[in-house]
Write a protein that holds these residues in place. Sequence first.
Motif, mmCIF file in Angstrom:
data_model
loop_
_atom_site.group_PDB
_atom_site.id
_atom_site.type_symbol
_atom_site.label_atom_id
_atom_site.label_comp_id
_atom_site.label_asym_id
_atom_site.label_seq_id
_atom_site.Cartn_x
_atom_site.Cartn_y
_atom_site.Cartn_z
ATOM 1 N N GLU A 2 0.829 -1.189 0.000
ATOM 2 C CA GLU A 2 0.000 0.000 0.000
ATOM 3 C C GLU A 2 0.872 1.251 0.000
ATOM 4 O O GLU A 2 1.916 1.285 0.645
ATOM 5 C CB GLU A 2 -0.914 0.011 1.230
ATOM 6 N N ARG A 3 0.431 2.236 -0.729
ATOM 7 C CA ARG A 3 1.153 3.499 -0.792
ATOM 8 C C ARG A 3 0.827 4.348 0.439
ATOM 9 O O ARG A 3 -0.303 4.411 0.894
ATOM 10 C CB ARG A 3 0.743 4.259 -2.062
ATOM 11 N N GLN A 4 1.844 5.046 0.986
ATOM 12 C CA GLN A 4 1.601 5.959 2.078
ATOM 13 C C GLN A 4 0.781 7.148 1.578
ATOM 14 O O GLN A 4 0.815 7.490 0.403
ATOM 15 C CB GLN A 4 2.930 6.445 2.666
ATOM 16 N N ASN A 5 0.071 7.792 2.499
ATOM 17 C CA ASN A 5 -0.746 8.932 2.115
ATOM 18 C C ASN A 5 0.131 10.029 1.514
ATOM 19 O O ASN A 5 1.148 10.418 2.087
ATOM 20 C CB ASN A 5 -1.501 9.462 3.337
ATOM 21 N N ARG A 171 -10.694 0.514 -13.670
ATOM 22 C CA ARG A 171 -10.223 -0.693 -12.974
ATOM 23 C C ARG A 171 -9.056 -1.330 -13.732
ATOM 24 O O ARG A 171 -8.077 -1.779 -13.116
ATOM 25 C CB ARG A 171 -11.374 -1.691 -12.816
ATOM 26 N N ARG A 172 -9.138 -1.339 -15.048
ATOM 27 C CA ARG A 172 -8.040 -1.899 -15.845
ATOM 28 C C ARG A 172 -6.777 -1.041 -15.729
ATOM 29 O O ARG A 172 -5.659 -1.576 -15.712
ATOM 30 C CB ARG A 172 -8.477 -2.042 -17.302
ATOM 31 N N CYS A 173 -6.939 0.272 -15.644
ATOM 32 C CA CYS A 173 -5.775 1.144 -15.426
ATOM 33 C C CYS A 173 -5.118 0.820 -14.087
ATOM 34 O O CYS A 173 -3.888 0.736 -13.984
ATOM 35 C CB CYS A 173 -6.194 2.611 -15.467
ATOM 36 N N ARG A 174 -5.943 0.642 -13.049
ATOM 37 C CA ARG A 174 -5.407 0.321 -11.727
ATOM 38 C C ARG A 174 -4.702 -1.031 -11.731
ATOM 39 O O ARG A 174 -3.645 -1.196 -11.094
ATOM 40 C CB ARG A 174 -6.551 0.316 -10.705
ATOM 41 N N ALA A 179 -1.452 0.012 -6.859
ATOM 42 C CA ALA A 179 -0.998 0.938 -5.827
ATOM 43 C C ALA A 179 0.352 0.485 -5.284
ATOM 44 O O ALA A 179 0.542 -0.699 -4.980
ATOM 45 C CB ALA A 179 -2.024 1.016 -4.702
ATOM 46 N N GLY A 180 1.283 1.410 -5.198
ATOM 47 C CA GLY A 180 2.607 1.085 -4.681
ATOM 48 C C GLY A 180 3.558 0.518 -5.703
ATOM 49 O O GLY A 180 4.675 0.133 -5.361
ATOM 50 N N ILE A 209 -12.374 0.983 -6.095
ATOM 51 C CA ILE A 209 -11.142 0.518 -6.749
ATOM 52 C C ILE A 209 -9.929 1.055 -5.993
ATOM 53 O O ILE A 209 -8.979 0.320 -5.720
ATOM 54 C CB ILE A 209 -11.101 0.984 -8.216
ATOM 55 N N GLY A 210 -9.957 2.336 -5.674
ATOM 56 C CA GLY A 210 -8.890 2.963 -4.898
ATOM 57 C C GLY A 210 -7.853 3.644 -5.769
ATOM 58 O O GLY A 210 -7.165 2.984 -6.561
#
Length: 374
Positions: A2-5, A171-174, A179-180, A209-210
Amino acid sequence: MERQNIFTILARDGHARRGRLSTAHGTVETPVFMPVGTVGSVKAVCPADLKDVGAQIILGNTYHLYLRPGDELVARRGGLHRFMRWDGPILTDSGGFQVFSLNELRRLGEEGVEFRSHLDGSRHLFTPEKVVSIQRNLGSDVMMVLDECPPGGSDRDYVARSLGLTTRWARRCREAYPAGAGEQHLFGIVQGGIYEDLREESLAQLAGIGFEGYALGGLSVGEKKADMYRILAHMGPRLPENAPRYLMGVGTPLDIVTGIENGIDMFDCVLPTRNARNGTLYTSQGKVNIKRAEFREDDSPLDPACSCYTCRTFSRAYLRHLYVAKEILSFRLNTIHNLRYFLDLTARARTAIEAGTMAALKAEIAAAYPEDGA
């Protein structure tokens, strides 16, 4: 992982936020205006000019840079920062708006969008994965997902179908850039036209998705100004609290302070640079049409309240002379001033939020630019 804020809120005034965005090429103080450098150049000015007027982050465009000079060529030269010699942060638009404005030159489908180049008519296909790949080659600090941008007059059924496609593409881009996965940030784009419930639906799907940040797209594309402000007021405060909020392609000075008032952190628009080349300049007293004969013998500075190079150095009479004579220097001096005005506007907003005086700043801008609220 996970990426930090990446975003910190430092102060508030109502819904308005004073924040700080962290990127691989530096920190961005928000609210912020991003000069538009579509093809790796902000028209008429160089990176030194951009630094001098206070630019923190600039915008490039995936569609245009992919077609010319080519994202792989840029990657071989160390990325867009090194290629154009700008060492600050860069945001790249996905090119979705440019592709969808081609109308007869494009064909939309689940896989992506097939289009003909406006340069030579050659055929190309943008998929969500391709758009991410191009932006990774460019090395921008903020990448945008591929989305469909329905015209302002689109009916509800079309907007609803379009919204679903935009979510699936997001969603496909993500998935193409989890993330991270690296130092670049990926922002989702909320669509839904002028329909509040569809906008909320789009946001809920994207938040599920986030993304590192969230943008409001599909505004200032032909809808009435009142509809744009209504959607902005409804959706701005609803965008995720701890992520940067970006209003795409908007707008006038009053649009910007209205966006800030509704919780928006980031803005871009071609207005200051395009209007500079057309002789329309933004000042503390309102718009000045520098081509007018009344300025022929006016020795006063363009804007006594502005400290940019143009206002420190040249008279209105000289600026009018350059414009009427069609001198290239007119483009540069006018652009320097307009960019400084827009960048000072967001700098003043940062100060106003800290002081709790955002309402007074908006009233001042509304008085200087009443026609912008029409």
